[in-house]
Design a protein around this motif. Structure first.
Motif, short mmCIF file in Angstrom:
data_model
loop_
_atom_site.label_atom_id
_atom_site.label_comp_id
_atom_site.label_asym_id
_atom_site.label_seq_id
_atom_site.Cartn_x
_atom_site.Cartn_y
_atom_site.Cartn_z
N GLU A 172 0.84 -1.20 0.00
CA GLU A 172 0.00 0.00 0.00
C GLU A 172 0.87 1.25 0.00
O GLU A 172 0.62 2.20 -0.75
CB GLU A 172 -0.92 -0.01 1.23
CG GLU A 172 -1.81 1.23 1.31
CD GLU A 172 -2.61 1.30 2.61
OE1 GLU A 172 -3.75 1.79 2.57
OE2 GLU A 172 -2.07 0.89 3.66
N PHE A 173 1.89 1.26 0.83
CA PHE A 173 2.80 2.41 0.88
C PHE A 173 3.53 2.57 -0.45
O PHE A 173 3.71 3.68 -0.95
CB PHE A 173 3.81 2.20 2.02
CG PHE A 173 4.72 3.38 2.26
CD1 PHE A 173 4.21 4.66 2.39
CD2 PHE A 173 6.09 3.20 2.34
CE1 PHE A 173 5.05 5.75 2.61
CE2 PHE A 173 6.94 4.27 2.56
CZ PHE A 173 6.42 5.55 2.69
N GLY A 174 3.92 1.44 -1.06
CA GLY A 174 4.57 1.49 -2.36
C GLY A 174 3.64 2.03 -3.44
O GLY A 174 4.08 2.78 -4.33
N ASP A 175 2.36 1.67 -3.38
CA ASP A 175 1.38 2.20 -4.34
C ASP A 175 1.25 3.71 -4.21
O ASP A 175 1.14 4.43 -5.21
CB ASP A 175 0.02 1.54 -4.12
CG ASP A 175 0.00 0.08 -4.54
OD1 ASP A 175 0.94 -0.34 -5.25
OD2 ASP A 175 -0.94 -0.63 -4.14
N TRP A 176 1.27 4.21 -2.97
CA TRP A 176 1.20 5.66 -2.76
C TRP A 176 2.44 6.34 -3.34
O TRP A 176 2.33 7.38 -4.00
CB TRP A 176 1.06 5.99 -1.27
CG TRP A 176 1.15 7.45 -0.99
CD1 TRP A 176 0.22 8.42 -1.29
CD2 TRP A 176 2.24 8.14 -0.36
NE1 TRP A 176 0.67 9.65 -0.89
CE2 TRP A 176 1.90 9.51 -0.31
CE3 TRP A 176 3.47 7.72 0.17
CZ2 TRP A 176 2.75 10.47 0.25
CZ3 TRP A 176 4.30 8.67 0.73
CH2 TRP A 176 3.95 10.03 0.77
#
Length: 555
Positions: A172-176
């Motif tokens: 999720e953090f990587g997607d952001w």
């Protein structure tokens, strides 16, 4: 691509060990021009990826900023890069120091970079890479927003290298990051290079935290039954003493005899071959008191030869200070403890003293360090064992239990790669100790990363001044907090859309040539509502009539 591969080969040749697969994949992403998020356990070597970004920037003739959450870590990385690349190519910018700020490699605290971005500093010219060490610090309530501000406001031409502890929502953090920065690869490594064993010290005995029972019915994270029995016995003693105390008897503190003293801890670690070790104590005064206790108990962990090397190194480092200054700073007492192989390490110490402790500990001369939790934030001081004094700490507002993430960060210091075959994490017994709670902390492999981003007046004013009102609003809406909030409503929104589609399908299914069914249903609903309203009114009228009749009967 051949030139880029040769750059990687030249970089890999700087190390006397082969790189792990996750390190290679992260370096390849950087070489291909993409940003990268590396989420890996403490001590696994994720910092190497940030060092490759530095190497790549120099090869390309650009700049690299290496940001850290604390000054001590900035100072250490500055020293490391200076040794590797030379003083003329490395700078340092913290609240205390400003050294060679125009160098191609600049190590700084994250707040310094944030201030540069708001000021539009010319130092940003030619910037190719920014390494954000300990990026999971963005969850910190007081300072975490700074990490998000930097990530959002950096120019698009800059590749960001985010180094994080293992978190459960790394994707999720990587997607952001991909949303706000462009192409970004997420690389997760969950394997610790050195296995970690968990223990609890009760009195002078060391118990394994987890049971070693094996078999089809054995739980993988079951508490050691011997430790559980100690906890039950302690609970019974406390209940018994509480009962006697309620009848007027003197009530001594239950469980105190099971709490190991700090000198007991050092003795046991030394006897078990578990040194060097770091004991985390969540106060500066507590760290200094622990050192005094070791001096008072006449503990000595060093040989005569080691004491000579310690004294020579400490005197050389302290030679920049005058005799009167050293006396005021308590240098004689500090040096005596250092020669015994023990020291404290916290933000209240003079930087020269702290750096001396770090060097001597890394060299294996200082065997026991009592430190605050800042030592867990990436400073290169790995140990064979880590001891946690208490499982609660002051968080700025109240005393609260440490989180699984904090526990993982602290115990991650245990186990020196290439030196130890195993690391050891030890929790000290305390009154009302609950082994199951500790097992829960220790067995939580990952934890979610939550944004602490809160727009402030200062942030908004700086953004409006720099980029205008509309662009400032867009930037604020780009935060990880907003990204998580938007994702939280995706599920309910999809359910609403699904229900609306189903309703349309029902409408088509019930249509016929005899009339509009929905109009009929609407009339039936209106009739039912009217009947209910009239029934309610009649009940009210009857109640009013009954009250009036009773009033007439009153004398």
């Amino acid at each position: 691509m051949t030139a880029l591969l040769s750059t990687f080969d030249r970089f890999a040749a700087l190390y006397d060990f082969s790189l792990d697969d996750f390190q290679k994949r992260a370096c390849e992403s950087l070489a291909d021009g993409r940003g990268v998020l590396v989420a890996a356990p403490t001590g696994s070597g994720k910092t190497l990826v940030g060092e490759f970004a530095v190497h790549l920037a120099l090869e390309q003739g650009g700049k690299c900023f290496y940001t850290t959450p604390i000054k001590a870590l900035s100072n250490q990385k500055f020293a490391d890069f200076t040794v590797r690349y030379g003083a003329e190519r490395v700078g340092l910018l913290t609240g205390d120091n400003s050294i060679n700020g125009d160098a191609p490699i600049v190590v700084m605290t994250t707040e310094v970079l944030r201030n540069m971005l708001y000021a539009g500093s010319g130092t940003l010219s030619g910037l190719r890479f920014v390494v954000m060490d300990e990026v999971h610090y963005l969850a910190d309530r007081s300072r975490g927003a700074v990490w998000e501000e930097v990530i959002i406001h950096l120019p698009e031409s800059v590749s960001v290298v985010s180094l994080s502890a293992t978190v459960s929502n790394a994707e999720e953090f990587g997607d952001w990051l991909a949303t706000v920065r462009g192409e970004n690869d997420t690389i997760v490594e969950e394997r610790r290079p050195v296995p970690l064993f968990q223990h609890v010290m009760v009195g002078q005995r060391l118990y394994d935290l987890f049971s070693d029972r094996q078999g089809p019915g054995a739980a993988p994270d079951a508490v050691n039954p011997h430790l559980a029995e100690v906890a039950r016995d302690d609970w019974r003693r406390r209940r018994s003493r509480d009962a006697r105390g309620s009848r007027g008897y003197h009530r001594p503190s239950a469980g105190r005899g099971l709490v190991p003293s700090r000198t007991d801890v050092v003795d046991r670690l030394d006897g078990e071959g578990l040194l060097p070790a770091i004991m985390f104590i969540f106060s500066r005064a507590g760290c200094d008191a622990a050192v005094q206790q070791c001096r008072g108990a006449n503990l000595r962990l060093t040989t005569a030869g080691e004491r000579g090397r310690i004294r020579a190194y400490a005197e050389e480092r302290a030679s920049v200070l005058g005799d009167s200054d050293l006396e005021v700073l308590g240098y004689p007492q500090w040096l005596e403890a250092l020669e015994r192989g023990v020291s404290s390490h916290h933000a209240g110490m003079l930087p020269v003293f702290k750096e001396c402790v770090e060097e001597l500990f890394s060299a294996g001369l200082v065997k026991m360090v009592f430190a605050t939790e800042t030592l867990a934030l990436g400073i290169n001081m790995p140990a064979r064992s880590v001891v946690i004094d208490k499982l609660s700490k002051w968080n700025g507002e109240s005393h609260a239990d440490i989180t699984p993430g904090e526990y993982t960060q602290l115990t991650g210091r245990a186990g020196r790669r290439g030196i130890d075959v195993e690391g050891h994490a030890i929790v000290l017994w305390a009154p009302a100790f609950e082994p199951k709670s500790v097992a829960g902390l220790a067995s939580t492999r990952t934890y979610p990363l939550r944004s602490s981003f809160r727009p402030s007046y200062n942030m908004a004013i700086n953004l409006v001044r720099q980029v205008g009102r509309e662009r400032a609003r867009e930037l604020l809406e780009s935060s990880f907090a907003q990204f998580q909030a938007d994702r939280a409503v995706v599920g309910p929104a999809r359910q609403v859309l699904k229900a609306e589609d189903a309703l349309e399908g029902y409408g088509e299914a019930i249509s016929c040539e005899r009339g509009d069914f929905f109009e009929y249903a609407k009339l039936r609903r209106a009739l039912s509502d009217r009947e209910a309203s009239l029934s309610k009114r009649r009940r009210g009228d009857r109640r009013d009539e009954a009250v009036a009749s009773l009033d007439k009967l009153r004398v």
